[in-house]
Design an enzyme around this catalytic site. Structure first.
Site, PDB file in Angstrom:
ATOM      1  N   GLU A  43       0.837  -1.201   0.000  1.00 43.69           N
ATOM      2  CA  GLU A  43       0.000   0.000   0.000  1.00 43.69           C
ATOM      3  C   GLU A  43       0.871   1.250   0.000  1.00 43.69           C
ATOM      4  O   GLU A  43       1.791   1.370   0.812  1.00 43.69           O
ATOM      5  CB  GLU A  43      -0.902   0.012   1.231  1.00 43.69           C
ATOM      6  CG  GLU A  43      -1.644   1.314   1.451  1.00 43.69           C
ATOM      7  CD  GLU A  43      -2.339   1.385   2.806  1.00 43.69           C
ATOM      8  OE1 GLU A  43      -2.670   2.509   3.233  1.00 43.69           O
ATOM      9  OE2 GLU A  43      -2.553   0.337   3.434  1.00 43.69           O
ATOM     10  N   THR A  72      -5.109   5.899   2.329  1.00 44.12           N
ATOM     11  CA  THR A  72      -5.556   7.235   2.713  1.00 44.12           C
ATOM     12  C   THR A  72      -6.348   7.886   1.567  1.00 44.12           C
ATOM     13  O   THR A  72      -6.151   9.053   1.226  1.00 44.12           O
ATOM     14  CB  THR A  72      -4.372   8.132   3.142  1.00 44.12           C
ATOM     15  OG1 THR A  72      -3.463   7.373   3.950  1.00 44.12           O
ATOM     16  CG2 THR A  72      -4.847   9.307   3.978  1.00 44.12           C
ATOM     17  N   LYS A 132     -11.129  -2.311   7.428  1.00 44.63           N
ATOM     18  CA  LYS A 132      -9.941  -1.856   8.155  1.00 44.63           C
ATOM     19  C   LYS A 132     -10.359  -1.403   9.549  1.00 44.63           C
ATOM     20  O   LYS A 132     -11.238  -0.549   9.688  1.00 44.63           O
ATOM     21  CB  LYS A 132      -9.312  -0.704   7.371  1.00 44.63           C
ATOM     22  CG  LYS A 132      -8.160   0.012   8.036  1.00 44.63           C
ATOM     23  CD  LYS A 132      -7.644   1.088   7.077  1.00 44.63           C
ATOM     24  CE  LYS A 132      -6.619   1.999   7.721  1.00 44.63           C
ATOM     25  NZ  LYS A 132      -6.117   3.006   6.759  1.00 44.63           N
TER      26      LYS A 132
END
Length: 213
Positions: A43, A72, A132
């Protein structure tokens, strides 16, 4: 379908390596070291320098061998830009139905952040596959275990403060996988270009998670 290939890659290793703020020149060497250490899911957060160039570079280097996610992702524009750059999936530190919809429109995997039972339910209603749990260090393995009580099919990925000292406990509590940032992406190893040591750190995290399963 790519979505299921990413889920399988995350399940196979149990670890998503998170790069935040890497210098553009370090992105591919870091990815190479992580791959050598067994990481197959990488990521790159959207608040990193040249994030989209980084995604393109890693995909050019590895193709389908490394699944690359944009992290993000907090608005639909970032989601579209990341996916256009070649991101295989997207993650967010919050729960935003508009971002989820934007990623799902492109038939890609979206991993939003949840902290409450209500968010877990909303995520499932929107067709989200993986969740998440953030910030994991503050919530802890016990919270993850309790949350999976009524939602035993929820595939939760703790992120935020996950290290070698607690990744096994999260796995034992029922985590689907774990997202690991600074404790794996050690600045001293990257600054010193100690790629063999970074690869070994990756092996330790994968082994620790699998041992806790």
């Amino acid at each position: 379908m790519l979505k299921h290939q990413v889920i399988q890659a995350i399940d196979d290793t149990g670890v998503i390596a998170i790069a935040r703020g890497l210098a553009p020149a370090d992105v591919v060497p870091v990815a190479r070291a992580l791959y050598e250490g067994g990481i197959r899911v990488f990521e790159i957060t959207c608040n990193s320098l040249s994030v989209y160039d980084g995604i393109r570079a890693v995909k050019a280097e590895f193709g389908t061998r490394m699944k690359v996610g944009a992290g993000t992702v907090i608005n639909p524009v970032s989601a579209y830009l990341a996916l256009d750059a070649g991101a295989d999936f997207a993650l967010a530190p919050n729960f935003d139905p508009e971002v989820i919809q934007a990623v799902h429109e492109r038939q890609r995997l979206m991993i939003p952040s949840v902290t409450t039972p209500s968010e877990v339910v909303r995520a499932h209603r929107l067709g989200v596959d993986l969740l998440k749990l953030f910030p994991a260090s503050g919530l802890g393995p016990a919270y993850l275990k309790d949350l999976r009580g009524p939602f035993d099919e929820a595939a939760l990925i703790p992120v935020g403060g996950v290290g070698l000292d607690n990744i096994g406990a999260f796995a034992k509590a029922g985590a689907f996988a774990a997202g690991v940032g600074g404790s794996l992406m050690r600045k001293d190893l990257i600054a010193g270009q100690r790629w063999d040591e970074l690869a070994e750190e990756a092996r330790k995290f994968i082994a620790a998670f699998k041992a806790g399963r």
